[in-house]
Design a protein around this motif. Structure first.
Motif, PDB file in Angstrom:
ATOM      1  N   TRP A 419       0.845  -1.200   0.000  1.00 50.45           N
ATOM      2  CA  TRP A 419       0.000   0.000   0.000  1.00 50.45           C
ATOM      3  C   TRP A 419       0.873   1.239   0.000  1.00 50.45           C
ATOM      4  CZ3 TRP A 419      -5.534   0.097   1.120  1.00 50.45           C
ATOM      5  CH2 TRP A 419      -6.100  -1.188   1.139  1.00 50.45           C
ATOM      6  N   VAL A 420       0.514   2.210  -0.843  1.00 48.54           N
ATOM      7  CA  VAL A 420       1.262   3.466  -0.874  1.00 48.54           C
ATOM      8  C   VAL A 420       0.277   4.627  -0.952  1.00 48.54           C
ATOM      9  CG1 VAL A 420       1.595   3.468  -3.416  1.00 48.54           C
ATOM     10  CG2 VAL A 420       3.209   4.683  -1.957  1.00 48.54           C
ATOM     11  N   ASP A 429      -6.156  12.190  -1.133  1.00 52.16           N
ATOM     12  CA  ASP A 429      -7.161  11.279  -0.575  1.00 52.16           C
ATOM     13  C   ASP A 429      -7.036   9.860  -1.138  1.00 52.16           C
ATOM     14  OD1 ASP A 429      -7.896  11.886  -3.140  1.00 52.16           O
ATOM     15  OD2 ASP A 429     -10.003  12.309  -2.690  1.00 52.16           O
ATOM     16  N   ALA A 430      -6.083   9.650  -2.056  1.00 52.75           N
ATOM     17  CA  ALA A 430      -6.026   8.332  -2.723  1.00 52.75           C
ATOM     18  C   ALA A 430      -4.981   7.412  -2.092  1.00 52.75           C
ATOM     19  CB  ALA A 430      -5.696   8.541  -4.202  1.00 52.75           C
ATOM     20  N   MET A 431      -5.325   6.146  -2.004  1.00 52.47           N
ATOM     21  CA  MET A 431      -4.366   5.102  -1.605  1.00 52.47           C
ATOM     22  C   MET A 431      -4.259   4.150  -2.781  1.00 52.47           C
ATOM     23  SD  MET A 431      -3.275   5.573   1.523  1.00 52.47           S
ATOM     24  CE  MET A 431      -2.363   4.042   1.628  1.00 52.47           C
ATOM     25  N   GLN A 432      -3.035   3.808  -3.158  1.00 47.89           N
ATOM     26  CA  GLN A 432      -2.860   2.911  -4.302  1.00 47.89           C
ATOM     27  C   GLN A 432      -2.315   1.565  -3.820  1.00 47.89           C
ATOM     28  OE1 GLN A 432      -1.082   5.848  -7.368  1.00 47.89           O
ATOM     29  NE2 GLN A 432      -3.023   5.020  -8.146  1.00 47.89           N
ATOM     30  N   GLU A 440       2.154  -4.339 -10.448  1.00 42.42           N
ATOM     31  CA  GLU A 440       1.190  -3.430 -11.079  1.00 42.42           C
ATOM     32  C   GLU A 440       0.266  -2.879  -9.998  1.00 42.42           C
ATOM     33  OE1 GLU A 440       1.130  -2.738 -14.238  1.00 42.42           O
ATOM     34  OE2 GLU A 440       2.433  -4.320 -15.037  1.00 42.42           O
ATOM     35  N   ILE A 441      -0.200  -1.639 -10.229  1.00 44.79           N
ATOM     36  CA  ILE A 441      -1.231  -1.100  -9.328  1.00 44.79           C
ATOM     37  C   ILE A 441      -2.545  -1.787  -9.686  1.00 44.79           C
ATOM     38  CG2 ILE A 441      -2.590   0.960  -8.741  1.00 44.79           C
ATOM     39  CD1 ILE A 441      -0.014   2.573  -9.047  1.00 44.79           C
ATOM     40  N   VAL A 442      -3.177  -2.424  -8.696  1.00 42.67           N
ATOM     41  CA  VAL A 442      -4.402  -3.150  -9.001  1.00 42.67           C
ATOM     42  C   VAL A 442      -5.651  -2.390  -8.553  1.00 42.67           C
ATOM     43  CG1 VAL A 442      -3.449  -5.473  -9.103  1.00 42.67           C
ATOM     44  CG2 VAL A 442      -4.106  -4.522  -6.883  1.00 42.67           C
ATOM     45  N   LYS A 443      -5.456  -1.425  -7.692  1.00 41.33           N
ATOM     46  CA  LYS A 443      -6.644  -0.684  -7.247  1.00 41.33           C
ATOM     47  C   LYS A 443      -6.240   0.658  -6.634  1.00 41.33           C
ATOM     48  CE  LYS A 443     -11.119  -1.291  -5.423  1.00 41.33           C
ATOM     49  NZ  LYS A 443     -12.259  -2.105  -5.700  1.00 41.33           N
ATOM     50  N   THR A 444      -7.082   1.650  -6.834  1.00 37.95           N
ATOM     51  CA  THR A 444      -6.923   2.937  -6.151  1.00 37.95           C
ATOM     52  C   THR A 444      -8.209   3.161  -5.370  1.00 37.95           C
ATOM     53  OG1 THR A 444      -5.546   3.823  -7.907  1.00 37.95           O
ATOM     54  CG2 THR A 444      -6.638   5.442  -6.497  1.00 37.95           C
TER      55      THR A 444
END
Ligand code: DHE
Length: 513
Positions: A419-420, A429-432, A440-444
């Motif tokens: 988590w970043v 406000d976003a967590m990736q 790969e980023i799988v969700k924001t």
């Protein structure tokens, strides 16, 4: 002892106004913040300690007071001009480095609770190794949270502006905090009771706990010292001046290296890393080198105290660093934020360069395994990416673009996700969420649209995680680690860091050390 420090005289346009503002400070602020601005019941008012508070915000605090603290509002007593002048005063440097030596440190020592008065069993029904501490920056409090039932157990006032990770005793019973003002506090996790406190510096960087739980090492920015404390009661053991080649240095950070039984220290003003062994059978350190006792005697020199620093020269200053899994090498980020280096602590030299621009925030990096290789992931404070580095070849294997520069990363051995946050940019406000198998980023996710959201910590088994909604009327959110669904919100005042006892005492590769 006479202090070197006198009240900082502000260079204002007219001497009359300078006299006025100093008198105003004495009359209005000195009782709580100290005549010398080094702090008393209120925090120190020095530019080094206030650096993160904008002057306009400081003026608001003077005018309106600070909630949940003893800081009153002065707007009915002082004019806007007087408030401005006072704020300008406390943001101006003091003429000489403050003296905060053994005598001052010892005089600040407070023993509050006796170990004999503590219960032998936890007075709650929850796994004591699955507790969390949560630092609430909004009103300078700490909450202890039961990680089995995700509910707060205790909440207490902390020293002003705690910073850095909470550190636990190896059995997880006690937690140690460092404040930017140099206060080190020891608290019993089972009762939330303050055990002891000591002010180890005027401006402190961080604190480390030896892997055997016997010692604490505090790294200071002001004065230029490292301070060794006895972990049992926080009494002073030794003040180590940080100096070499005729100059002194601020400390960047100090961490413990458990398999080496030593503290490793990065310095801001000397191109050196220091290793301070703490095992009883460690070779004595004399003048920066390890000596056998016999050799020391032959040469007629002896160690200067219980702790001595082995000096490792580096080709640049290190502002931040990170260990490899064996604690043999450190990855360092240099000041200009353009490159990094790997220093071998045994060979005592740089062994590789790192392709790391954009000010990596190595202190919050994490490690995970992909097949046989160990990969390290770090966010960057000034670039919108996460860098993934192979910890054998030291190559950057991937740069993952993110929605903005970030501050903190977290993972867990039982979760494939890292988590970043991207809180250093506009999309605060976003967590990736990065899948560590595919990189790969799988969700924001944006659990609180428009609100500052950052810093994750997993529970003991990695099935849940806590995420900070870091606003004044904020909360710690409890999320399912597989589905990322929110389960609960615990209201808190600008929560920042959260630290799970089990993950920290076992040096989980997904958490900070
Ligand atoms: Fe931190 C940890 C340095 C600003 C919150 N931060 C650390 C550590 C260092 C560091 C060296 C590791 C200490 C440890 O855990 O033993 N921090 C710095 C900086 O140089 C920087 C960029 C500028 C400064 O003012 O010192 C900085 N840090 C901040 C903030 O602005 C944050 C967000 C809010 C605050 O409290 O001031 C902040 N820092 C934190 C937190 C940790 C931390 C919550 C612990 C992270 C963890 O998960 O362990």
């Amino acid at each position: 002892m006479k202090r070197l420090l006198s009240l900082g005289l502000l260079m204002l346009a007219t001497p009359a106004l300078a006299t006025d503002v100093n008198r105003l400070y004495t009359e209005t602020c000195a009782a709580c913040h100290g005549a010398d601005r080094l702090g008393a019941i209120g925090p120190a008012l020095l530019p080094e300690n206030l650096g993160r508070l904008k002057q306009a915000e400081a003026e608001k605090v003077v005018a309106e007071g600070r909630d949940a603290t003893q800081m009153p509002a002065f707007k009915d007593q002082l004019s806007a001009e007087q408030i401005k002048a006072l704020v300008k005063l406390v943001y101006s440097p003091v003429p000489a480095l403050p003296l905060w030596g053994a005598e001052e440190i010892k005089a600040s020592h407070l023993e509050v609770t006796k170990a004999a008065d503590l219960p032998a069993k936890p007075p709650f029904k929850a796994d004591p190794l699955n507790l969390f501490t949560v630092v609430e920056g909004g009103d300078h409090h700490v909450s202890i949270v039961d990680g089995d039932h995700m509910k707060p157990l205790y909440r207490f006032q902390s020293r002003f502006a705690l910073h850095g990770g909470a550190k636990y005793s190896p059995d997880g019973r006690f937690v140690y905090f460092a404040s930017r003002d140099g206060w080190i506090s020891k608290v019993d996790m089972w009762t939330g009771k303050l055990m002891a406190e000591i002010r180890a510096g005027i401006n402190t960087r961080n604190v480390a706990v030896s892997d055997d739980g016997r010692f604490l090492m505090v790294g200071n920015v002001l004065p230029h010292t490292l301070v060794a404390l006895d972990a049992s009661d926080l009494s002073l053991m030794q003040v180590i001046p940080v100096e070499g080649d005729g100059k002194t240095s601020r400390v960047s950070a100090v961490y413990t290296a458990p398999p080496r039984h030593s503290f490793i220290v990065a310095l801001r003003d000397l191109e050196e890393i220091w290793e301070i062994p703490y095992a009883d059978d460690a070779a004595p350190v004399i003048n920066g080198l390890a000596h056998s006792r016999e050799k020391g005697q032959e040469e007629g020199v002896s160690p200067q105290g219980r702790f001595g620093a082995l000096r490792i020269r580096t080709p640049d200053y290190l502002d931040d660093f990170f260990f490899d899994p064996g604690y043999e090498r450190v990855m360092g980020a240099s000041r200009d934020g353009k490159k990094g280096m790997v220093v071998d602590l045994d060979l005592k030299r740089k062994v590789a360069d790192l392709d790391l621009g954009g000010m990596p925030h190595l202190g919050s990096g994490i490690v995970f395994k992909q097949g046989d290789r160990y990969l390290m992931a770090t966010p960057h404070l000034k670039e919108a990416m996460v860098s993934i580095i192979d910890m054998t070849t030291w190559e950057t294997v991937k740069r993952i673009p993110t929605l903005g520069p970030g501050f903190f990363m977290r993972g867990h051995e039982n979760s494939p996700y890292a988590w970043v946050d991207v809180s250093m940019g506009k999309e605060k406000d976003a967590m990736q969420i990065i899948d560590t198998r595919t990189l790969e980023i799988v969700k924001t996710i944006r659990p609180a649209p428009g609100k500052l959201t950052r810093h994750v910590e997993f529970n003991r088994d990695g099935s849940k995680l806590l995420l900070s909604l870091s606003e004044k009327d904020g909360a710690v959110m409890v999320l399912d680690a597989k589905t990322f669904a929110e389960e609960k919100r615990l209201p808190m005042s600008a929560p920042i860091g959260k630290y799970n006892v089990w993950n920290k005492i076992n040096y989980s590769s997904g958490t900070s050390h």
